[in-house]
Motif scaffolding. Structure first.
Motif, PDB file in Angstrom:
ATOM      1  N   LEU A 243       0.625  -1.162  -0.059  1.00 42.36           N
ATOM      2  CA  LEU A 243      -0.027   0.113  -0.065  1.00 42.36           C
ATOM      3  C   LEU A 243       0.897   1.292  -0.034  1.00 42.36           C
ATOM      4  O   LEU A 243       1.753   1.298   0.793  1.00 42.36           O
ATOM      5  N   ILE A 244       0.529   2.100  -0.985  1.00 40.50           N
ATOM      6  CA  ILE A 244       1.205   3.448  -1.041  1.00 40.50           C
ATOM      7  C   ILE A 244       0.099   4.777  -0.876  1.00 40.50           C
ATOM      8  O   ILE A 244      -0.849   4.542  -1.335  1.00 40.50           O
ATOM      9  N   GLU A 245       0.400   5.751   0.121  1.00 40.17           N
ATOM     10  CA  GLU A 245      -0.031   6.826   0.402  1.00 40.17           C
ATOM     11  C   GLU A 245       0.279   7.927  -0.643  1.00 40.17           C
ATOM     12  O   GLU A 245       1.326   8.222  -0.671  1.00 40.17           O
ATOM     13  N   PRO A 246      -0.676   8.243  -1.515  1.00 35.92           N
ATOM     14  CA  PRO A 246      -0.234   9.450  -2.333  1.00 35.92           C
ATOM     15  C   PRO A 246       0.235  10.567  -1.683  1.00 35.92           C
ATOM     16  O   PRO A 246       1.180  11.273  -2.572  1.00 35.92           O
ATOM     17  N   THR A 247      -0.327  11.009  -0.427  1.00 33.46           N
ATOM     18  CA  THR A 247       0.258  12.214  -0.223  1.00 33.46           C
ATOM     19  C   THR A 247       0.602  12.199   1.550  1.00 33.46           C
ATOM     20  O   THR A 247      -0.427  12.312   2.389  1.00 33.46           O
ATOM     21  N   PRO A 248       1.799  11.457   1.734  1.00 35.96           N
ATOM     22  CA  PRO A 248       1.986  11.019   3.159  1.00 35.96           C
ATOM     23  C   PRO A 248       2.219  12.255   3.993  1.00 35.96           C
ATOM     24  O   PRO A 248       2.178  13.432   3.786  1.00 35.96           O
ATOM     25  N   VAL A 249       1.482  12.048   5.358  1.00 39.69           N
ATOM     26  CA  VAL A 249       1.526  12.968   6.262  1.00 39.69           C
ATOM     27  C   VAL A 249       2.768  13.840   6.555  1.00 39.69           C
ATOM     28  O   VAL A 249       2.884  14.879   6.755  1.00 39.69           O
ATOM     29  N   ASP A 250       3.980  12.815   6.818  1.00 43.46           N
ATOM     30  CA  ASP A 250       5.085  13.305   6.920  1.00 43.46           C
ATOM     31  C   ASP A 250       5.920  14.274   5.756  1.00 43.46           C
ATOM     32  O   ASP A 250       6.941  14.709   5.769  1.00 43.46           O
ATOM     33  N   GLY A 251       5.162  14.311   4.662  1.00 44.51           N
ATOM     34  CA  GLY A 251       5.572  15.124   3.572  1.00 44.51           C
ATOM     35  C   GLY A 251       6.693  14.354   2.394  1.00 44.51           C
ATOM     36  O   GLY A 251       7.141  14.928   1.824  1.00 44.51           O
ATOM     37  N   SER A 252       6.572  13.111   2.702  1.00 51.59           N
ATOM     38  CA  SER A 252       7.803  12.248   1.981  1.00 51.59           C
ATOM     39  C   SER A 252       7.276  11.935   0.651  1.00 51.59           C
ATOM     40  O   SER A 252       6.000  12.317   0.510  1.00 51.59           O
ATOM     41  N   ASP A 253       8.107  11.654  -0.266  1.00 48.71           N
ATOM     42  CA  ASP A 253       7.575  11.126  -1.705  1.00 48.71           C
ATOM     43  C   ASP A 253       7.217   9.592  -1.757  1.00 48.71           C
ATOM     44  O   ASP A 253       7.795   8.914  -1.091  1.00 48.71           O
ATOM     45  N   PRO A 254       6.082   9.490  -2.194  1.00 47.88           N
ATOM     46  CA  PRO A 254       5.404   8.153  -2.326  1.00 47.88           C
ATOM     47  C   PRO A 254       6.378   7.270  -2.991  1.00 47.88           C
ATOM     48  O   PRO A 254       6.413   6.152  -2.665  1.00 47.88           O
ATOM     49  N   ILE A 255       7.122   7.587  -4.038  1.00 52.63           N
ATOM     50  CA  ILE A 255       7.976   6.842  -4.962  1.00 52.63           C
ATOM     51  C   ILE A 255       9.135   6.476  -4.103  1.00 52.63           C
ATOM     52  O   ILE A 255       9.519   5.218  -4.094  1.00 52.63           O
ATOM     53  N   GLN A 256       9.811   7.285  -3.132  1.00 59.49           N
ATOM     54  CA  GLN A 256      11.001   6.992  -2.486  1.00 59.49           C
ATOM     55  C   GLN A 256      10.349   6.007  -1.370  1.00 59.49           C
ATOM     56  O   GLN A 256      11.341   4.989  -0.921  1.00 59.49           O
ATOM     57  N   ASN A 257       9.171   6.095  -0.757  1.00 63.85           N
ATOM     58  CA  ASN A 257       8.794   5.257   0.398  1.00 63.85           C
ATOM     59  C   ASN A 257       8.694   3.892  -0.338  1.00 63.85           C
ATOM     60  O   ASN A 257       8.978   2.788   0.495  1.00 63.85           O
ATOM     61  N   TYR A 258       8.054   3.656  -1.516  1.00 62.20           N
ATOM     62  CA  TYR A 258       7.935   2.570  -2.137  1.00 62.20           C
ATOM     63  C   TYR A 258       9.129   1.801  -2.295  1.00 62.20           C
ATOM     64  O   TYR A 258       9.372   0.597  -1.797  1.00 62.20           O
ATOM     65  N   ALA A 259      10.195   2.457  -2.757  1.00 62.15           N
ATOM     66  CA  ALA A 259      11.671   2.032  -2.994  1.00 62.15           C
ATOM     67  C   ALA A 259      12.281   1.377  -1.714  1.00 62.15           C
ATOM     68  O   ALA A 259      13.056   0.432  -1.512  1.00 62.15           O
ATOM     69  N   ALA A 260      12.222   2.336  -0.444  1.00 60.57           N
ATOM     70  CA  ALA A 260      12.462   2.124   0.752  1.00 60.57           C
ATOM     71  C   ALA A 260      12.123   0.636   1.530  1.00 60.57           C
ATOM     72  O   ALA A 260      12.822  -0.037   1.951  1.00 60.57           O
ATOM     73  N   ILE A 261      10.719   0.562   1.152  1.00 61.36           N
ATOM     74  CA  ILE A 261      10.119  -0.463   1.823  1.00 61.36           C
ATOM     75  C   ILE A 261      10.684  -1.837   1.127  1.00 61.36           C
ATOM     76  O   ILE A 261      11.098  -2.913   1.487  1.00 61.36           O
ATOM     77  N   ARG A 262      10.980  -1.756  -0.345  1.00 60.71           N
ATOM     78  CA  ARG A 262      11.386  -2.824  -0.974  1.00 60.71           C
ATOM     79  C   ARG A 262      12.756  -3.064  -0.982  1.00 60.71           C
ATOM     80  O   ARG A 262      13.367  -4.356  -0.661  1.00 60.71           O
TER      81      ARG A 262
END
Length: 407
Positions: A243-262
């Motif tokens: 699951l990816i949030e389009p507008t994270p509460v912490d202001g992070s980039d969703p694409i970077q969040n996806y890459a970090a989890i992977r």
């Protein structure tokens, strides 16, 4: 409290000691040895039981000892065998040796059981040692000690689908909307503090198990955050829903969040990173123009994966895309189950109702209830019946009409 890892010491029962005794009875000269054997100590058995969801029963008790065998006695009486100790654990429990760290047994199927400690044998009484040369043996055996094991029991949930993602990505909300599970939901990170399991019923015949683990953050594979402690619960899942949030509460980039989890998944277990993946952008109402979706599509095109990966958008608040998502997950789960059956692997049962029903054996009818006396009882005696016995419609022999004694 939820417990998925406990350290336990098991000790099987000691065998009973043999008896040294000689027969002493009037008019029986030279009775000879009559000491009985000791009983076998009880074993400890672990059984995977459907409906047991955690290791909470082992959390407050660190030592389990089975019953000892009874002592042998005179007159060739053997000691009583110790009653086995049967402990129920959830399906997916791994038994790990503390000293050497290897997996002793992995209980994955309902009803699968394992003798973790065997009871000691009972000792022989002196009657066992009687020979023509030694007709009065004064020797006996002591019972053998039971086995002892110091193990770690680790629960890896049997789930078809695993939910992963950053904190506040909407995992618990999705679980509560498509299943009967009711996890804690709030607008702050790390609301989920332990894994939640839910059964998703697609129709009357199809369903799957969904596992929601606490949110992952960077450095989870090194022990940062909460999710690293529970990643084992998605190790058995054949499909990962990211699951990816389009507008994270912490202001992070969703694409970077996806890459970090992977990246964290790959550090934790490379086989987990190669699992089939379904990427879902939640809260799609926050991306009305589809800008984030297009960026994700471009990223997936530039960074192809070796595993199956699709992108979907949903909104748990407005029910957008939920039915389509559940249908897609069910199709993939069904395909994986078919592959498991072809490989000779039995899929794990979800409910007790799914277990095959073993027909009960018909009880044997006693002869006095299956012949001409079938209709007789304490109230209806043979002299109360008029006429000869006749055949009923079912082919059974039944007595005639009842006679009124008053006449």
């Amino acid at each position: 409290m939820f417990f998925d890892r406990v350290e336990i010491e098991f000790q099987a029962g000691k065998g009973g000691d043999g008896c040294m005794s000689f027969r002493k009875e009037k008019y029986v000269p030279k009775g000879g040895p009559d000491g009985g054997d000791g009983g076998r100590g009880a074993s400890i058995i672990l059984e995977a039981r459907l409906g047991v969801n955690s290791l909470a029963q082992f959390a407050t008790r660190k030592f389990f000892r089975a019953e000892k065998g009874g002592f042998g006695m005179g007159a060739l009486r053997h000691g009583r065998k110790g009653r086995e100790m049967r402990l129920f654990v959830p399906c997916g429990t791994s038994i790990i040796d503390v000293k050497d760290g290897f997996v002793i047994k992995d209980l994955t199927q309902v009803g699968e059981e394992f003798v973790i400690c065997r009871g000691g044998k009972g000792g022989h009484g002196n009657a066992r040692f009687k020979t023509p040369q030694n007709q009065a043996p004064r020797v006996r055996e002591l019972g053998e000690p039971g086995e002892t094991r110091h193990v770690i029991m680790e629960l890896k949930s049997i789930a078809d689908v695993g939910l992963i993602g950053k904190p506040n990505a909407g995992k618990s909300t999705l679980l509560s909307r498509i299943s009967s599970a009711r996890p804690e939901i709030a607008d702050y990170p790390f609301t989920t503090k332990y894994p939640n399991l839910g059964i998703v019923d697609v129709d009357t015949e199809r369903s799957f198990v969904l596992a929601d683990i606490p949110g992952l953050i960077e450095g989870a594979s090194e022990g940062i955050g909460l999710g690293h402690e529970f990643l084992r619960h998605v190790e058995r899942a054949g499909l990962l829903v990211h699951l990816i949030e389009p507008t994270p509460v912490d202001g992070s980039d969703p694409i970077q969040n996806y890459a970090a989890i992977r990246e964290e998944l790959q550090h934790y277990d490379e086989s987990l990173a190669d699992r089939d993946e379904l990427v879902v952008m939640t809260k799609c109402e926050l991306d009305p123009d589809g800008e984030v979706r297009e960026k994700l599509q471009s990223y997936f095109g530039e960074h192809p994966a070796d595993h199956a990966r699709d992108l979907r958008t949903i909104s748990a608040a407005t029910d957008v895309g939920l039915n389509e998502l559940v249908g897609e997950i069910m199709d993939r789960v069904t395909k994986r189950r078919e592959e498991m059956v072809e490989a000779g692997i039995t899929p794990t049962l979800i409910r007790q109702d799914d277990a095959p029903v073993t027909p009960k054996k018909e009880r044997r009818v006693p002869p006095h209830k299956a012949a001409a006396t079938e209709g007789l009882s304490d109230q209806v005696q043979a002299q109360d019946v008029q006429g000869a016995a006749t055949l009923s419609d079912t082919g059974k022999v039944v007595p005639g009409e009842r006679r009124d004694r008053s006449s």
